[in-house]
Write a protein that holds these residues in place. Structure first.
Motif, PDB file in Angstrom:
ATOM      1  N   GLY A 158      -3.045  -0.513  -3.343  1.00 17.34           N
ATOM      2  CA  GLY A 158      -2.665  -1.160  -2.099  1.00 17.34           C
ATOM      3  C   GLY A 158      -3.452  -2.423  -1.851  1.00 17.34           C
ATOM      4  N   SER A 159      -3.317  -2.949  -0.645  1.00 23.02           N
ATOM      5  CA  SER A 159      -3.968  -4.207  -0.296  1.00 23.02           C
ATOM      6  C   SER A 159      -5.467  -4.001  -0.099  1.00 23.02           C
ATOM      7  N   ASP A 210      -6.424  -2.720   3.430  1.00 24.77           N
ATOM      8  CA  ASP A 210      -6.264  -1.277   3.615  1.00 24.77           C
ATOM      9  C   ASP A 210      -7.386  -0.510   2.930  1.00 24.77           C
ATOM     10  N   THR A 244       0.835  -1.192   0.000  1.00 22.23           N
ATOM     11  CA  THR A 244       0.000   0.000   0.000  1.00 22.23           C
ATOM     12  C   THR A 244       0.873   1.247   0.000  1.00 22.23           C
ATOM     13  N   GLN A 247      -0.866   8.569  -3.084  1.00 24.81           N
ATOM     14  CA  GLN A 247      -2.108   8.089  -3.692  1.00 24.81           C
ATOM     15  C   GLN A 247      -2.787   9.226  -4.455  1.00 24.81           C
TER      16      GLN A 247
END
Length: 116
Positions: free
Chosen positions: A63-64, A67, A33, A39
């Motif tokens: 990301g994951s 998250d 992430t 971001q």
């Protein structure tokens, strides 16, 4: 532990077919992430394909999935509405685009308004 369900060819990561009988497909799920400052999220208002119901969609998260779900929970709690995470997008019920953009900016994310 069960295997993750594959819904589309995109879930296969470009893999389509193998003639090897002993081949085991292992999708990498440990995507790192990015920090909120790195971001670049997009906030858009939509009502197409949802029976006329209005939603705000946040996309572009890298990301994951855990998250992403925790960010969605924060947004839903602060707006006091329902929503879900689907296809790497956060879907919030109602037209809360401006409020969500304000919350995301306070969290340190770069947010861009998309559409009218």
């Amino acid at each position: 532990m069960g295997k993750k369900k594959i819904n589309s060819l995109d879930d296969l990561g470009g893999f389509v077919f193998s003639t090897n009988d002993s081949f085991e497909f292992n999708k990498q799920e440990n995507q790192e992430t990015l920090a909120p400052k790195q971001q670049f999220l997009e906030a858009l208002f939509s009502n197409k394909g949802r029976g006329g119901k209005t939603v705000t969609v946040i996309s572009g998260f890298i990301g994951s999935e855990d998250d992403l779900k925790s960010l969605a929970k924060i947004l839903k709690t602060k707006c006091g509405v329902g929503g879900s995470v689907k296809d790497n997008e956060i879907i919030i019920q109602g037209n809360y685009r401006d409020k969500l953009m304000e919350i995301l900016k306070k969290e340190g994310y770069n947010v861009k308004r998309v559409g009218g």
